[in-house]
Design an enzyme around this catalytic site. Structure first.
Site, PDB file in Angstrom:
ATOM      1  N   GLU A   1       0.845  -1.197   0.000  1.00  8.76           N
ATOM      2  CA  GLU A   1       0.000   0.000   0.000  1.00  8.76           C
ATOM      3  C   GLU A   1       0.877   1.242   0.000  1.00  8.76           C
ATOM      4  O   GLU A   1       2.094   1.158   0.211  1.00  8.76           O
ATOM      5  CB  GLU A   1      -0.958  -0.015   1.196  1.00  8.76           C
ATOM      6  CG  GLU A   1      -0.270  -0.164   2.521  1.00  8.76           C
ATOM      7  CD  GLU A   1      -1.232  -0.519   3.657  1.00  8.76           C
ATOM      8  OE1 GLU A   1      -2.397  -0.842   3.407  1.00  8.76           O
ATOM      9  OE2 GLU A   1      -0.768  -0.465   4.811  1.00  8.76           O
TER      10      GLU A   1
ATOM     11  N   HIS B   1      -4.295   2.119   8.027  1.00  9.42           N
ATOM     12  CA  HIS B   1      -3.043   1.710   8.676  1.00  9.42           C
ATOM     13  C   HIS B   1      -2.166   2.920   8.972  1.00  9.42           C
ATOM     14  O   HIS B   1      -2.142   3.873   8.186  1.00  9.42           O
ATOM     15  CB  HIS B   1      -2.258   0.750   7.778  1.00  9.42           C
ATOM     16  CG  HIS B   1      -2.924  -0.569   7.641  1.00  9.42           C
ATOM     17  ND1 HIS B   1      -2.862  -1.322   6.493  1.00  9.42           N
ATOM     18  CD2 HIS B   1      -3.668  -1.281   8.504  1.00  9.42           C
ATOM     19  CE1 HIS B   1      -3.522  -2.432   6.660  1.00  9.42           C
ATOM     20  NE2 HIS B   1      -4.032  -2.437   7.874  1.00  9.42           N
TER      21      HIS B   1
ATOM     22  N   ALA C   1       8.363  -6.841 -12.204  1.00  7.70           N
ATOM     23  CA  ALA C   1       7.233  -7.380 -11.431  1.00  7.70           C
ATOM     24  C   ALA C   1       5.951  -7.152 -12.223  1.00  7.70           C
ATOM     25  O   ALA C   1       5.837  -6.163 -12.950  1.00  7.70           O
ATOM     26  CB  ALA C   1       7.139  -6.676 -10.084  1.00  7.70           C
TER      27      ALA C   1
ATOM     28  N   VAL D   1       2.722  -5.857 -11.968  1.00  5.98           N
ATOM     29  CA  VAL D   1       1.956  -5.049 -11.010  1.00  5.98           C
ATOM     30  C   VAL D   1       0.640  -4.603 -11.645  1.00  5.98           C
ATOM     31  O   VAL D   1       0.643  -3.888 -12.659  1.00  5.98           O
ATOM     32  CB  VAL D   1       2.752  -3.811 -10.546  1.00  5.98           C
ATOM     33  CG1 VAL D   1       2.051  -3.156  -9.362  1.00  5.98           C
ATOM     34  CG2 VAL D   1       4.174  -4.195 -10.144  1.00  5.98           C
TER      35      VAL D   1
END
Ligand code: ACO
Ligand code: LMR
Length: 600
Positions: free
Chosen positions: A236, A278, A302, A304
């Site tokens: 995140e 968070h 990656a 993503v």
């Protein structure tokens, strides 16, 4: 940097101590253990205040997990085996409890911190300490770590037996799911499972600003784990951790395919950076944004996803699905009802009547009454013949002491008032107390305190005298130094063979002091029984000081007098009924009248 070795965890026989209690999570761990085919629960103890045990289901069977008020009270065998902890204490209690675990568990490998709001300073201190110890702690705010069929340390994967099954936690696979979010980790685990694949392991890093296990450590764990083929990562916005992953991918340190989604792109639409749920989830610099981190990861290979739906699709498209596995019989675990009572003493199920797990007939035929009685009182079958002989002797010796003593008198008065056996016996029993027969337990407390304090008996006597406290186990209306109680010396002989007898020596030391002051202040039968019993339990049965103390909390030491003297009271009841002398009544000259004494 501390290492999280998934291979090592797969080889480990988990012995988890829960710091604090969370019944839902603990039950889910026991369900996992049971369904994974473990013979015993992986949780060996709970540190919490309140009860002595908590009851959980292990399959259909209820088991008692021992609870200890603090780590110091954990028995040595639990302490020495403990290799993992699950910390469910509140944020401010995490540091001290985790430190205590690090101090007390020599085989500790790692732990999970569940609480949100672990003070950041504490997180940094704990991180440094885990580095020094070479262990890992996942969290705070983490739902834990799971390795299919091996380990469930936390709520991860679900808390209902059916959820564990639907998350395919009993079929090892090849996808490592790593997430900062606890809710999302379970969501992704379920996505993996519903795509016909399984986890190699999964770990929720927790959404705190300083996760004690960083994404870097988690990725390295996945890279080093031979069973992991793909890493699915849910990150995140906020923080820079993902750039370390970028470097690891660039340098080839991470060679396994990475599927990722970085949540929080919506933050870019706000003028001032919004704080998400968070603590860590806020981008104050451009490179902390979800978009920048996603792009950086993408630039080094990656996969993503821009949208969460695409992330799900890429998991579904993974090329290593597993064959469907038969459902674990989780239905069998549904609808369990806790029993109303638990008993460790006896049972009568079908044709099996047992005492302490042993067949009643066999137990009765092969043991003395003393052995049976004291074993049942202690809740464990005693081993020491010396203790059995002593208890047998005490039960015979204390059976009666003439009709003059308080309890016998009350029994006789009740019998002559026409009361029945049980009522007359009860009136005698209700007389047993701190001055008569029921001083054994308090005497045991005094001998325990005295020995533990390291003070001399003289100092203890002085202290109690200053407080004007009578010493339990000292003094007798009839006996004195020049008229000793014949029962006491006989009781003390039971310690003749003992090499160490701290409690008896202390009690005799106290008697030496009190009789110097007054000849009637001798060690009485209550004091002698307490001292000898303490020494025999310590030497013959291995009771620790703490265990002896917990026996005093239930008045265990008075039990032998109560049991033995019941015989005497009943005998006096029968006697009075036989003699049939009618109602007892004091005559006026047997009472002194003090109406006018204003001092009283
Ligand atoms: N510790 C300190 N001082 C004591 C104790 C004691 N255990 N027992 C008596 N004394 C003192 C009293 O304070 C009193 O002092 P004083 O003369 O300066 O005022 C003096 O000794 C006499 O006290 P009494 O109560 O008259 O003594 P009595 O002989 O009636 O008491 C009793 C006997 C009740 C057993 C008493 O010694 C006592 O309370 N002991 C502690 C409780 C105990 O051990 N009970 C079990 C007895 S054995 C049995 O019941 C099987
Ligand atoms: C007893 O055994 O009952 C006693 O020693 C008490 C007493 O008062 O004699």
């Amino acid at each position: 940097m501390a290492k999280l070795d998934i291979g090592q965890l797969r080889m480990l026989e988990p012995h988890i101590v829960c710091l604090g209690s969370h019944p839902g999570i603990i039950q889910s761990i026991l369900d996992f253990d049971y369904l994974a085919g473990r013979r015993e629960p992986s949780i060996s103890a709970i540190i919490n205040s309140g009860r002595n045990v908590e009851r959980y289901f292990f399959g259909k069977r209820e088991v008692a997990v021992p609870v200890f008020q603090d780590m110091e009270l954990l028995p040595e065998h639990i302490r020495s085996q403990a290799n993992l902890f699950l910390n469910v204490f509140s944020g401010r209690r995490v540091i001290n409890s985790s430190r205590a675990a690090m101090r007390h568990f020599p085989k500790l490998v790692g732990g999970v911190v569940f609480a949100e709001g672990l003070p950041e300073q504490h997180a940094i201190q704990l991180y440094n300490e885990t580095e020094e110890r070479g262990i890992w702690i996942v969290g705070g705010a983490s739902v834990g770590v799971v390795i299919p069929n091996i380990l469930k340390l936390g709520a991860i994967g679900g808390t209902q037996a059916s959820q564990l099954n639907q998350s395919r936690l009993f079929t090892p696979g090849s996808v490592a799911v790593i997430s900062s979010s606890g809710g999302m980790v379970n969501e992704i685990i379920r996505t993996v499972a519903s795509s016909g694949q399984s986890l190699s392991f999964s770990l929720a890093l927790g959404g705190e600003r300083f996760p004690l296990v960083s994404p870097q450590v988690a990725f390295q764990a996945a890279e080093d784990d031979p069973q992991t083929q793909t890493i699915a990562y849910f990150g995140e916005l906020g923080g820079q951790d993902e750039y370390v992953i970028v470097d690891m991918l660039k340098s080839g340190q991470i060679s396994k395919p990475v599927i990722a989604y970085i949540a929080g792109a919506v933050a870019d639409l706000f003028e001032t950076p919004p704080q998400f749920g968070h603590a860590k989830a806020m981008a104050t610099h451009a490179d902390e944004s979800a978009r920048s981190k996603a792009e950086a990861l993408r630039s080094v290979g990656a996969h993503v996803a821009t949208r969460y739906g695409d992330f799900v699709k890429s998991i579904q498209e993974l090329s290593h699905p597993l064959a469907d596995v038969p459902d674990k019989l989780t239905d069998a675990l549904v609808g369990r009802t806790p029993a109303l009572f638990a008993s460790t003493v006896s049972g009568d199920v079908g044709d099996d009547i047992n005492i302490l797990g042993r067949d009643l007939l066999d137990f009765a035929e092969n043991n003395s009454f003393a052995h049976i009685a004291v074993s049942m009182f202690l809740g464990r079958d005693i081993n020491s013949p010396e203790l059995e002989k002593f208890v047998d002797f005490v039960l015979k010796l204390l059976v009666d002491h003439g009709p003059y003593v308080s309890g016998a008198v009350n029994t006789m008065v009740a019998a002559r008032a026409g009361k029945d056996l049980v009522s007359s016996l009860a009136s005698g029993l209700l007389t047993i107390g701190p001055r008569f027969g029921g001083a054994i337990n308090q005497a045991a407390v005094t001998w325990l305190d005295g020995v533990a304090s390291g003070q001399t008996p003289a100092a203890v006597v002085e202290e109690l005298a200053k407080k004007r406290h009578r010493i339990a186990g000292i003094g007798h209306r009839k006996y004195r130094v020049d008229l000793p109680d014949p029962r006491v010396s006989r009781l003390l002989e039971f310690t003749d063979e003992l090499k160490v007898k701290p409690y008896t020596s202390f009690a005799l030391g106290v008697e030496a002091e009190t009789t110097r002051k007054k000849g009637t202040l001798i060690l009485n039968v209550d004091g002698a029984v307490a001292a000898v019993l303490l020494d025999l339990l310590a030497v013959g049965e291995g009771y620790s000081e703490d265990q002896l103390r917990s026996l005093t909390r239930t008045e265990f030491f008075n039990a032998l007098f109560v049991l033995s003297r019941s015989v005497g009271f009943m005998a006096h009841y029968f006697d009075q009924v036989r003699l049939d002398e009618g109602l007892f009544r004091l005559s006026p000259d047997q009472v002194a009248y003090m109406y006018h004494d204003s001092e009283l």
